[in-house]
Design a protein around this motif. Structure first.
Motif, PDB file in Angstrom:
ATOM      1  N   ILE A  64       0.874  -1.192   0.000  1.00 54.52           N
ATOM      2  CA  ILE A  64       0.000   0.000   0.000  1.00 54.52           C
ATOM      3  C   ILE A  64       0.908   1.238   0.000  1.00 54.52           C
ATOM      4  N   ARG A  65       1.500   1.566   1.143  1.00 54.21           N
ATOM      5  CA  ARG A  65       2.376   2.747   1.162  1.00 54.21           C
ATOM      6  C   ARG A  65       3.685   2.492   0.428  1.00 54.21           C
TER       7      ARG A  65
ATOM      8  N   HIS B  44      -9.634  -4.875   0.941  1.00 49.33           N
ATOM      9  CA  HIS B  44      -9.333  -3.472   0.630  1.00 49.33           C
ATOM     10  C   HIS B  44      -8.022  -3.307  -0.138  1.00 49.33           C
TER      11      HIS B  44
ATOM     12  N   GLN C 264      -5.145   3.846   4.247  1.00 54.36           N
ATOM     13  CA  GLN C 264      -6.513   4.038   4.745  1.00 54.36           C
ATOM     14  C   GLN C 264      -6.548   5.213   5.722  1.00 54.36           C
TER      15      GLN C 264
ATOM     16  N   ASP D  97      -5.280  -5.359  11.470  1.00 59.82           N
ATOM     17  CA  ASP D  97      -4.598  -6.310  10.590  1.00 59.82           C
ATOM     18  C   ASP D  97      -3.970  -7.459  11.378  1.00 59.82           C
TER      19      ASP D  97
ATOM     20  N   SER E 239       7.497  -3.669   0.260  1.00 58.73           N
ATOM     21  CA  SER E 239       6.607  -3.032   1.231  1.00 58.73           C
ATOM     22  C   SER E 239       7.058  -3.403   2.636  1.00 58.73           C
TER      23      SER E 239
ATOM     24  N   GLY F  46       5.323  -2.981   5.306  1.00 67.26           N
ATOM     25  CA  GLY F  46       4.186  -3.616   5.984  1.00 67.26           C
ATOM     26  C   GLY F  46       4.098  -5.100   5.652  1.00 67.26           C
TER      27      GLY F  46
ATOM     28  N   GLU G 218       4.312  -8.286   8.159  1.00 63.76           N
ATOM     29  CA  GLU G 218       3.253  -9.300   8.221  1.00 63.76           C
ATOM     30  C   GLU G 218       3.827 -10.706   8.004  1.00 63.76           C
TER      31      GLU G 218
HETATM   32  O1  LIG Z   1      -3.629   1.603   5.041  1.00 66.19           O
HETATM   33  C1  LIG Z   1      -3.098   0.498   5.239  1.00 66.19           C
HETATM   34  N1  LIG Z   1      -3.893  -0.626   5.397  1.00 66.19           N
HETATM   35  C2  LIG Z   1      -3.367  -1.879   5.565  1.00 66.19           C
HETATM   36  O2  LIG Z   1      -4.134  -2.835   5.712  1.00 66.19           O
HETATM   37  N2  LIG Z   1      -1.978  -2.035   5.544  1.00 66.19           N
HETATM   38  C3  LIG Z   1      -1.388  -3.389   5.663  1.00 66.19           C
HETATM   39  C4  LIG Z   1      -1.907  -4.406   4.683  1.00 66.19           C
HETATM   40  C5  LIG Z   1      -0.810  -4.608   3.651  1.00 66.19           C
HETATM   41  O3  LIG Z   1      -0.566  -6.004   3.448  1.00 66.19           O
HETATM   42  C6  LIG Z   1       0.407  -3.927   4.226  1.00 66.19           C
HETATM   43  C7  LIG Z   1       0.995  -2.873   3.315  1.00 66.19           C
HETATM   44  O4  LIG Z   1       2.063  -2.226   3.965  1.00 66.19           O
HETATM   45  P1  LIG Z   1       2.706  -0.867   3.380  1.00 66.19           P
HETATM   46  O5  LIG Z   1       1.670   0.206   3.503  1.00 66.19           O
HETATM   47  O6  LIG Z   1       3.926  -0.642   4.236  1.00 66.19           O
HETATM   48  O7  LIG Z   1       3.050  -1.136   1.925  1.00 66.19           O
HETATM   49  O8  LIG Z   1       0.003  -3.314   5.449  1.00 66.19           O
HETATM   50  C8  LIG Z   1      -1.164  -0.950   5.435  1.00 66.19           C
HETATM   51  C9  LIG Z   1      -1.674   0.320   5.271  1.00 66.19           C
HETATM   52  C10 LIG Z   1      -0.805   1.539   5.109  1.00 66.19           C
HETATM   53  O9  LIG Z   1       0.520   1.325   5.573  1.00 66.19           O
END
Ligand SMILES: O=c1[nH]c(=O)n([C@H]2C[C@H](O)[C@@H](COP(=O)(O)O)O2)cc1CO
Length: 136
Positions: free
Chosen positions: A9-10, A36, A47, A59, A77, A79, A83
Motif C-alpha cells: 500500500i504505502r 481493501h 486508509q 490487521d 513493502s 508492511g 506481516e
Molecule cells: O492503510 C493500510 N492498510 C493496511 O491494511 N496495511 C497493511 C496491509 C498490507 O498487506 C500492508 C501494506 O504495507 P505498506 O503500507 O507498508 O506497503 O500493510 C497498510 C496500510 C498503510 O501502511
C-alpha cells in the motif's frame, strides 16, 4: 479458508489491479479478510480514514484469525515484510507470489526456511494458475 492477502500500500500502488485480480480469484473459493488491498481507489496514502494504530491492530487480529497468508511481494513493502515475519512467528502457513524478472525477493524472506512456498511467475494468468492449483 480464511486468507490474509498481503501486498503493498504505502510501498506503492503500481500493482493494485494485479492485487484485485488475485483477490477476485481467491474470493471464488475462499474468504479474503483484506479485500481493501485490491481497491483501485486506495492510494499510497493508505486508509487515511483510520489511525495507523487502528490499521495495525485490525490487521494483526485478521492475521491471527487467518488460516493462510498469501503475499504478492514484487513491489517492496515494509508492511508486508512485517506481516510475513509475524506469520512466521505464529506459524501461519504462507504462500508468496513474486515476479523475479522485476526484482529479486529480499534475502530476509527468500532465505527464511519457513517460507517454503515461494512461486516466481510472469503473467497474471500464471499467478492465477498457481493460486488455483495451490489453494483449490
Ligand atoms: O492503510 C493500510 N492498510 C493496511 O491494511 N496495511 C497493511 C496491509 C498490507 O498487506 C500492508 C501494506 O504495507 P505498506 O503500507 O507498508 O506497503 O500493510 C497498510 C496500510 C498503510 O501502511
Amino acid at each position: 479458508m480464511k486468507i490474509y492477502f498481503a501486498a503493498s500500500i504505502r510501498g506503492g500502488r503500481n500493482d493494485a489491479s494485479l492485487y484485485q485480480a488475485l483477490i477476485d480469484d481467491l474470493k471464488t473459493r475462499h474468504t479474503v479478510l483484506t479485500e481493501h488491498i485490491g481497491n483501485p481507489n486506495l492510494t499510497a496514502d493508505g486508509q487515511i480514514q483510520l489511525t495507523d494504530q487502528a490499521i495495525r491492530d485490525r490487521d494483526i487480529d485478521w492475521l491471527k484469525a487467518a488460516d493462510m497468508v498469501v503475499a504478492e511481494t514484487t513491489n517492496p513493502s515494509l508492511g508486508v515484510g512485517y506481516e510475513l515475519a509475524y506469520a512466521e512467528k505464529i506459524k501461519t502457513p504462507v504462500l508468496i507470489l513474486h515476479r523475479d524478472q522485476v526484482n529479486h525477493l529480499s534475502a530476509m524472506i527468500n532465505g527464511t526456511g519457513y517460507f517454503d512456498k515461494i512461486f516466481s511467475y510472469q503473467t497474471v494468468a500464471d499467478a492465477l494458475a498457481i493460486l488455483q492449483r495451490e489453494l483449490p
